[in-house]
Scaffold this motif. Structure first.
Motif, PDB file in Angstrom:
ATOM      1  N   VAL A 111       0.866  -1.191   0.000  1.00 44.31           N
ATOM      2  CA  VAL A 111       0.000   0.000   0.000  1.00 44.31           C
ATOM      3  C   VAL A 111       0.897   1.234   0.000  1.00 44.31           C
ATOM      4  O   VAL A 111       1.446   1.603   1.038  1.00 44.31           O
ATOM      5  CB  VAL A 111      -0.939   0.025   1.229  1.00 44.31           C
ATOM      6  CG1 VAL A 111      -1.913   1.203   1.115  1.00 44.31           C
ATOM      7  CG2 VAL A 111      -1.696  -1.285   1.376  1.00 44.31           C
ATOM      8  N   PRO A 112       1.066   1.889  -1.149  1.00 40.14           N
ATOM      9  CA  PRO A 112       1.952   3.049  -1.201  1.00 40.14           C
ATOM     10  C   PRO A 112       1.612   4.134  -0.181  1.00 40.14           C
ATOM     11  O   PRO A 112       2.508   4.782   0.360  1.00 40.14           O
ATOM     12  CB  PRO A 112       1.768   3.559  -2.633  1.00 40.14           C
ATOM     13  CG  PRO A 112       1.406   2.340  -3.407  1.00 40.14           C
ATOM     14  CD  PRO A 112       0.543   1.534  -2.486  1.00 40.14           C
ATOM     15  N   LEU A 113       0.322   4.341   0.083  1.00 42.84           N
ATOM     16  CA  LEU A 113      -0.091   5.403   1.005  1.00 42.84           C
ATOM     17  C   LEU A 113      -0.611   4.829   2.325  1.00 42.84           C
ATOM     18  O   LEU A 113      -1.551   5.355   2.920  1.00 42.84           O
ATOM     19  CB  LEU A 113      -1.158   6.288   0.346  1.00 42.84           C
ATOM     20  CG  LEU A 113      -0.735   6.980  -0.957  1.00 42.84           C
ATOM     21  CD1 LEU A 113      -1.875   7.828  -1.508  1.00 42.84           C
ATOM     22  CD2 LEU A 113       0.511   7.829  -0.746  1.00 42.84           C
ATOM     23  N   LEU A 114       0.023   3.780   2.791  1.00 43.64           N
ATOM     24  CA  LEU A 114      -0.423   3.133   4.028  1.00 43.64           C
ATOM     25  C   LEU A 114      -0.349   4.075   5.220  1.00 43.64           C
ATOM     26  O   LEU A 114      -1.278   4.158   6.030  1.00 43.64           O
ATOM     27  CB  LEU A 114       0.429   1.893   4.303  1.00 43.64           C
ATOM     28  CG  LEU A 114       0.091   1.107   5.569  1.00 43.64           C
ATOM     29  CD1 LEU A 114      -1.318   0.553   5.510  1.00 43.64           C
ATOM     30  CD2 LEU A 114       1.100  -0.024   5.778  1.00 43.64           C
ATOM     31  N   ILE A 115       0.738   4.820   5.357  1.00 48.32           N
ATOM     32  CA  ILE A 115       0.889   5.725   6.488  1.00 48.32           C
ATOM     33  C   ILE A 115      -0.146   6.837   6.405  1.00 48.32           C
ATOM     34  O   ILE A 115      -0.777   7.214   7.394  1.00 48.32           O
ATOM     35  CB  ILE A 115       2.310   6.326   6.525  1.00 48.32           C
ATOM     36  CG1 ILE A 115       3.367   5.219   6.497  1.00 48.32           C
ATOM     37  CG2 ILE A 115       2.476   7.211   7.757  1.00 48.32           C
ATOM     38  CD1 ILE A 115       3.219   4.177   7.575  1.00 48.32           C
ATOM     39  N   GLU A 116      -0.348   7.353   5.179  1.00 49.03           N
ATOM     40  CA  GLU A 116      -1.317   8.430   4.989  1.00 49.03           C
ATOM     41  C   GLU A 116      -2.738   7.958   5.276  1.00 49.03           C
ATOM     42  O   GLU A 116      -3.600   8.756   5.660  1.00 49.03           O
ATOM     43  CB  GLU A 116      -1.239   8.948   3.543  1.00 49.03           C
ATOM     44  CG  GLU A 116       0.072   9.622   3.198  1.00 49.03           C
ATOM     45  CD  GLU A 116       1.157   8.644   2.766  1.00 49.03           C
ATOM     46  OE1 GLU A 116       2.122   9.094   2.144  1.00 49.03           O
ATOM     47  OE2 GLU A 116       1.054   7.424   3.061  1.00 49.03           O
ATOM     48  N   ALA A 117      -3.000   6.654   5.088  1.00 52.24           N
ATOM     49  CA  ALA A 117      -4.353   6.121   5.278  1.00 52.24           C
ATOM     50  C   ALA A 117      -4.756   6.056   6.741  1.00 52.24           C
ATOM     51  O   ALA A 117      -5.937   5.925   7.057  1.00 52.24           O
ATOM     52  CB  ALA A 117      -4.463   4.733   4.649  1.00 52.24           C
TER      53      ALA A 117
END
Length: 207
Positions: A111-117
């Motif tokens: 998930v490229p945007l895992l932290i942002e999610a």
């Protein structure tokens, strides 16, 4: 099943690391790949994308015109939200389907945007970050995609900072200019052994 969330900034080498786990028999669910699959000719997202944005955003073969859509969403936050409202539920549904079908001790979810999610991190037991300096990211993406430096910087600015990703990580693979395939293989081998052992202990999701 024990679940590892793999993430990192654009150009960090997420796919390289994920492929190394796959070679070791680990099921890999790649949300970027799913996003591509739902926007190819006949992809499930295409009818709603066309009705929302118009035929100008559909390529001649019926797939998403990615270059045109990329330009649109980077300059229009409303369009970005509209696109995400179409694609994200479809990506999540297919990701869940693949996770439920996965077999083995554990699986990897890229998930490229895992932290942002944010709260999505609670669905994985550990977060693995592939890390490298920003200058290395820029160089790799320019070489790989032919983007300009400004285009790459615009993408990086919309992602979590390198420091934020590393702070959120349980495990970090450093894939800087000094890294080789051999050193990455050794790191993945060590992580694979660790994750199999953790999975046998039935660890609970992160909180």
């Amino acid at each position: 099943m024990f679940s590892i969330g793999l993430t990192g900034g654009i150009g960090s080498g997420k796919t390289t690391v994920a492929d190394m786990f796959a070679v070791r028999g680990v099921p890999v669910i790649d949300t970027d790949l799913i996003a591509h699959q739902i926007t190819v000719p006949g992809g499930v997202a295409m009818p709603l994308i066309e009705s929302t944005f118009g035929p100008a955003y559909v390529a001649a073969d019926g797939s998403l015109d990615r270059a045109k859509m990329r330009t649109r969403v980077f300059s229009d936050n409303t369009a970005k939200a509209q696109l995400e409202s179409i694609t994200h539920p479809l990506i999540r549904a297919e990701s869940e389907r693949q996770r439920n079908a996965a077999q083995g001790a554990y699986h990897i979810v890229v998930v490229p945007l895992l932290i942002e999610a944010g709260d999505r991190a609670s669905k994985v037991q550990r977060i693995l970050v592939v890390d490298c300096p920003v200058d290395t990211q820029i160089e790799r993406v320019i070489r790989r995609n032919g983007f300009t430096r400004d285009q790459v910087l615009a993408i990086i600015e919309r992602q979590a900072t390198r420091e934020a990703r590393v702070a959120a990580a349980d495990d970090v693979v450093v894939n800087d200019s000094a890294a080789t395939l051999e050193t990455l293989q050794r790191e993945v081998d060590a992580l694979h052994v660790r994750y199999v052992a953790m999975a046998s202990g039935n660890s609970k999701p992160r909180t």
